[in-house]
Design a protein around this motif. Structure first.
Motif, PDB file in Angstrom:
ATOM      1  N   GLY A 151       3.280   4.597  11.054  1.00 35.22           N
ATOM      2  CA  GLY A 151       3.451   3.946   9.763  1.00 35.22           C
ATOM      3  C   GLY A 151       4.832   4.177   9.189  1.00 35.22           C
ATOM      4  N   GLU A 152       5.352   5.395   9.341  1.00 37.02           N
ATOM      5  CA  GLU A 152       6.691   5.713   8.852  1.00 37.02           C
ATOM      6  C   GLU A 152       7.753   4.910   9.585  1.00 37.02           C
ATOM      7  OE1 GLU A 152       7.025   9.896   9.277  1.00 37.02           O
ATOM      8  OE2 GLU A 152       5.880  10.349   7.444  1.00 37.02           O
ATOM      9  N   ALA A 153       7.501   4.622  10.863  1.00 38.24           N
ATOM     10  CA  ALA A 153       8.450   3.808  11.638  1.00 38.24           C
ATOM     11  C   ALA A 153       8.360   2.335  11.245  1.00 38.24           C
ATOM     12  CB  ALA A 153       8.189   3.980  13.132  1.00 38.24           C
ATOM     13  N   TYR A 209       7.268   1.016   8.241  1.00 42.94           N
ATOM     14  CA  TYR A 209       7.543   0.673   6.845  1.00 42.94           C
ATOM     15  C   TYR A 209       8.965   0.149   6.611  1.00 42.94           C
ATOM     16  CZ  TYR A 209       8.390   1.052   1.868  1.00 42.94           C
ATOM     17  OH  TYR A 209       8.755   0.774   0.582  1.00 42.94           O
ATOM     18  N   PRO A 210      10.037   0.849   7.051  1.00 42.04           N
ATOM     19  CA  PRO A 210      11.383   0.308   6.804  1.00 42.04           C
ATOM     20  C   PRO A 210      11.608  -1.035   7.483  1.00 42.04           C
ATOM     21  CG  PRO A 210      11.479   2.218   8.263  1.00 42.04           C
ATOM     22  CD  PRO A 210      10.097   2.163   7.729  1.00 42.04           C
ATOM     23  N   GLU A 211      10.954  -1.254   8.651  1.00 42.05           N
ATOM     24  CA  GLU A 211      11.090  -2.545   9.329  1.00 42.05           C
ATOM     25  C   GLU A 211      10.406  -3.646   8.519  1.00 42.05           C
ATOM     26  OE1 GLU A 211      13.005  -2.998  11.835  1.00 42.05           O
ATOM     27  OE2 GLU A 211      13.435  -0.845  11.978  1.00 42.05           O
ATOM     28  N   ALA A 212       9.266  -3.316   7.905  1.00 37.87           N
ATOM     29  CA  ALA A 212       8.574  -4.289   7.056  1.00 37.87           C
ATOM     30  C   ALA A 212       9.428  -4.648   5.854  1.00 37.87           C
ATOM     31  CB  ALA A 212       7.227  -3.729   6.610  1.00 37.87           C
ATOM     32  N   CYS A 213      10.111  -3.645   5.281  1.00 39.25           N
ATOM     33  CA  CYS A 213      10.998  -3.907   4.142  1.00 39.25           C
ATOM     34  C   CYS A 213      12.151  -4.815   4.550  1.00 39.25           C
ATOM     35  CB  CYS A 213      11.537  -2.587   3.587  1.00 39.25           C
ATOM     36  SG  CYS A 213      10.302  -1.581   2.727  1.00 39.25           S
ATOM     37  N   ARG A 214      12.717  -4.567   5.734  1.00 37.18           N
ATOM     38  CA  ARG A 214      13.824  -5.406   6.199  1.00 37.18           C
ATOM     39  C   ARG A 214      13.364  -6.847   6.408  1.00 37.18           C
ATOM     40  NH1 ARG A 214      14.730  -0.769   9.619  1.00 37.18           N
ATOM     41  NH2 ARG A 214      16.537   0.425   8.917  1.00 37.18           N
ATOM     42  N   LEU A 215      12.186  -7.011   6.979  1.00 32.05           N
ATOM     43  CA  LEU A 215      11.650  -8.359   7.189  1.00 32.05           C
ATOM     44  C   LEU A 215      11.433  -9.064   5.860  1.00 32.05           C
ATOM     45  CD1 LEU A 215       9.060  -7.831  10.063  1.00 32.05           C
ATOM     46  CD2 LEU A 215      11.055  -9.313  10.134  1.00 32.05           C
ATOM     47  N   TYR A 216      10.854  -8.342   4.896  1.00 37.18           N
ATOM     48  CA  TYR A 216      10.606  -8.953   3.588  1.00 37.18           C
ATOM     49  C   TYR A 216      11.921  -9.361   2.939  1.00 37.18           C
ATOM     50  CZ  TYR A 216       9.210  -9.605  -1.236  1.00 37.18           C
ATOM     51  OH  TYR A 216       9.019 -10.135  -2.483  1.00 37.18           O
ATOM     52  N   ALA A 217      12.927  -8.470   2.995  1.00 34.63           N
ATOM     53  CA  ALA A 217      14.218  -8.774   2.389  1.00 34.63           C
ATOM     54  C   ALA A 217      14.845 -10.010   3.026  1.00 34.63           C
ATOM     55  CB  ALA A 217      15.153  -7.581   2.527  1.00 34.63           C
ATOM     56  N   ALA A 218      14.736 -10.117   4.360  1.00 32.73           N
ATOM     57  CA  ALA A 218      15.316 -11.267   5.054  1.00 32.73           C
ATOM     58  C   ALA A 218      14.594 -12.555   4.704  1.00 32.73           C
ATOM     59  CB  ALA A 218      15.278 -11.023   6.559  1.00 32.73           C
ATOM     60  N   LEU A 251      -1.930   3.442  11.148  1.00 25.89           N
ATOM     61  CA  LEU A 251      -0.692   3.452  10.372  1.00 25.89           C
ATOM     62  C   LEU A 251      -0.773   4.354   9.156  1.00 25.89           C
ATOM     63  CD1 LEU A 251       0.001  -0.397  10.459  1.00 25.89           C
ATOM     64  CD2 LEU A 251       1.112   1.376  11.844  1.00 25.89           C
ATOM     65  N   ILE A 252      -1.974   4.508   8.606  1.00 29.63           N
ATOM     66  CA  ILE A 252      -2.164   5.328   7.410  1.00 29.63           C
ATOM     67  C   ILE A 252      -3.335   6.265   7.619  1.00 29.63           C
ATOM     68  CG2 ILE A 252      -2.851   5.275   4.978  1.00 29.63           C
ATOM     69  CD1 ILE A 252      -1.208   2.823   4.577  1.00 29.63           C
ATOM     70  N   ASP A 253      -3.109   7.530   7.296  1.00 34.61           N
ATOM     71  CA  ASP A 253      -4.152   8.548   7.405  1.00 34.61           C
ATOM     72  C   ASP A 253      -4.989   8.528   6.143  1.00 34.61           C
ATOM     73  OD1 ASP A 253      -5.745  10.686   7.899  1.00 34.61           O
ATOM     74  OD2 ASP A 253      -4.152  12.201   7.767  1.00 34.61           O
ATOM     75  N   ARG A 254      -6.256   8.218   6.273  1.00 35.36           N
ATOM     76  CA  ARG A 254      -7.143   8.142   5.122  1.00 35.36           C
ATOM     77  C   ARG A 254      -7.977   9.410   4.956  1.00 35.36           C
ATOM     78  NH1 ARG A 254      -6.755   3.934   8.257  1.00 35.36           N
ATOM     79  NH2 ARG A 254      -6.656   1.759   7.565  1.00 35.36           N
ATOM     80  N   ILE A 308       0.840  -1.203   0.000  1.00 30.64           N
ATOM     81  CA  ILE A 308       0.000   0.000   0.000  1.00 30.64           C
ATOM     82  C   ILE A 308       0.869   1.245   0.000  1.00 30.64           C
ATOM     83  CG2 ILE A 308      -1.634   1.372   1.351  1.00 30.64           C
ATOM     84  CD1 ILE A 308      -2.819  -1.257   2.376  1.00 30.64           C
ATOM     85  N   VAL A 309       1.903   1.251   0.830  1.00 32.59           N
ATOM     86  CA  VAL A 309       2.804   2.404   0.902  1.00 32.59           C
ATOM     87  C   VAL A 309       3.530   2.591  -0.424  1.00 32.59           C
ATOM     88  CG1 VAL A 309       4.850   3.351   2.008  1.00 32.59           C
ATOM     89  CG2 VAL A 309       3.100   2.206   3.392  1.00 32.59           C
ATOM     90  N   GLN A 310       4.034   1.499  -0.988  1.00 28.42           N
ATOM     91  CA  GLN A 310       4.799   1.592  -2.234  1.00 28.42           C
ATOM     92  C   GLN A 310       3.927   2.043  -3.403  1.00 28.42           C
ATOM     93  OE1 GLN A 310       6.377  -2.364  -2.498  1.00 28.42           O
ATOM     94  NE2 GLN A 310       8.116  -1.918  -1.174  1.00 28.42           N
TER      95      GLN A 310
END
Length: 303
Positions: free
Chosen positions: A68-70, A72-81, A54-57, A19-21
């Motif tokens: 949400g900003e905090a 998102y990068p953690e979600a990316c790291r988890l996905y990459a791992a 997490l997201i302002d609608r 959603i963020v991307q």
């Protein structure tokens, strides 16, 4: 914390990341091949799990909250791992093999980079190489998700990625032979304001990755009407050559076509816009032995 970890559904976290991307529920649903209500429900369930919005609608465009900003990068790291877990299953091959995946902007030319590539594959002949031409946004996204080994691009690089300056590209503004301005001298930026424009996909006024080229367009009010876009320099040059509009090209790539008479240089002639190109990788992912050796040679460090 243990209960939170057990109750957290990774699929919800992945949906939030998409959603963020994609900057929207509708486009996220299209990418995930699910319905829009399913994506909205997944976001709602994730927010209920973490206990915070997490997201302002509220506005026309979705925007992340501080939480949400905090996240998102953690979600990316988890996905990459997670996506690169298979790499960890074979850490000690008999000889270095595997695949190096590189995404780059179109026609980035560096003799130093080419020399490193040549030497690496001479010493490790069993390693395969894949190079794709992408936009800045696509390259950054692939790096964040651990989908590629290395990126060559410009723009705003997130802090979670490691970068090294590679080169600086200088840009000039050009038109093709069929264009009404071809062959004319003593032009000023004012003469260019009403001309149709062709440009790179990432060159968007007010966009996330605004470059010197974009800043000059905004300052001089050039390119208000964009007739064509491409992430490929050759296709961009083609559109300029056949007279679809004026556009910026790297000076070193345009020079042969100016000399042959198919392109004509337009102002500005001094203080030309430029773009810094970086080598970029994601230090948080699990690298294969081949990737580790390759990046160590490029960045002259131990990985």
């Amino acid at each position: 914390m243990d209960k939170f970890a057990r109750n957290l559904d990774w699929n919800l976290l992945y949906t939030f990341m998409v959603i963020v991307q994609e900057e929207g529920i509708v486009t996220a649903a299209e990418r995930l091949l699910v319905t829009q209500p399913a994506v909205s429900l997944a976001l709602k369930r994730l927010e209920e799990t973490v206990g915070i919005r997490l997201i302002d609608r509220g506005s026309g465009k979705l925007a992340m909250t501080p939480a949400g900003e905090a996240l998102y990068p953690e979600a990316c790291r988890l996905y990459a791992a997670i996506s690169r877990l298979p790499v960890t299953f074979n850490k000690a091959p008999q000889s270095v093999s595997g695949k190096i995946s590189i995404s780059t902007l179109s026609q980035v030319i560096s003799s130093d980079f080419d020399t490193t590539l040549s030497n690496f594959f001479k010493n490790h002949p069993k390693v395969e190489l894949s190079i794709s031409v992408k936009t800045v946004v696509e390259i950054v996204r692939e790096l964040e998700l651990g989908q590629i080994t290395l990126g060559l691009c410009s723009g705003i690089i997130p802090d979670i990625l490691t970068k090294r300056w590679l080169l600086k590209e200088e840009f000039g503004l050009f038109c093709g032979k069929p264009h009404s301005l071809f062959g004319k001298s003593n032009l000023t930026l004012d003469d260019l304001r009403e001309e149709p424009f062709v440009g790179f996909i990432a060159d968007i006024l007010g966009g996330k990755h605004m470059s010197d080229v974009t800043a000059l367009r905004a300052k001089a009010s050039i390119g208000q009407f964009v007739r064509g876009r491409s992430c490929n320099v050759s296709e961009l040059r083609r559109m300029i050559e056949i007279g679809l509009g004026i556009g910026f090209l790297p000076l070193h790539l345009a020079a042969p076509y100016v000399q042959s008479g198919s392109l004509w240089r337009l102002p500005p002639y001094d203080e030309v816009p430029n773009d810094d190109i970086y080598l970029i990788y994601n230090p948080a992912i699990n690298f294969s032995p081949a990737e580790r050796i390759f990046l160590a040679q490029l960045f002259e460090t131990n990985l």
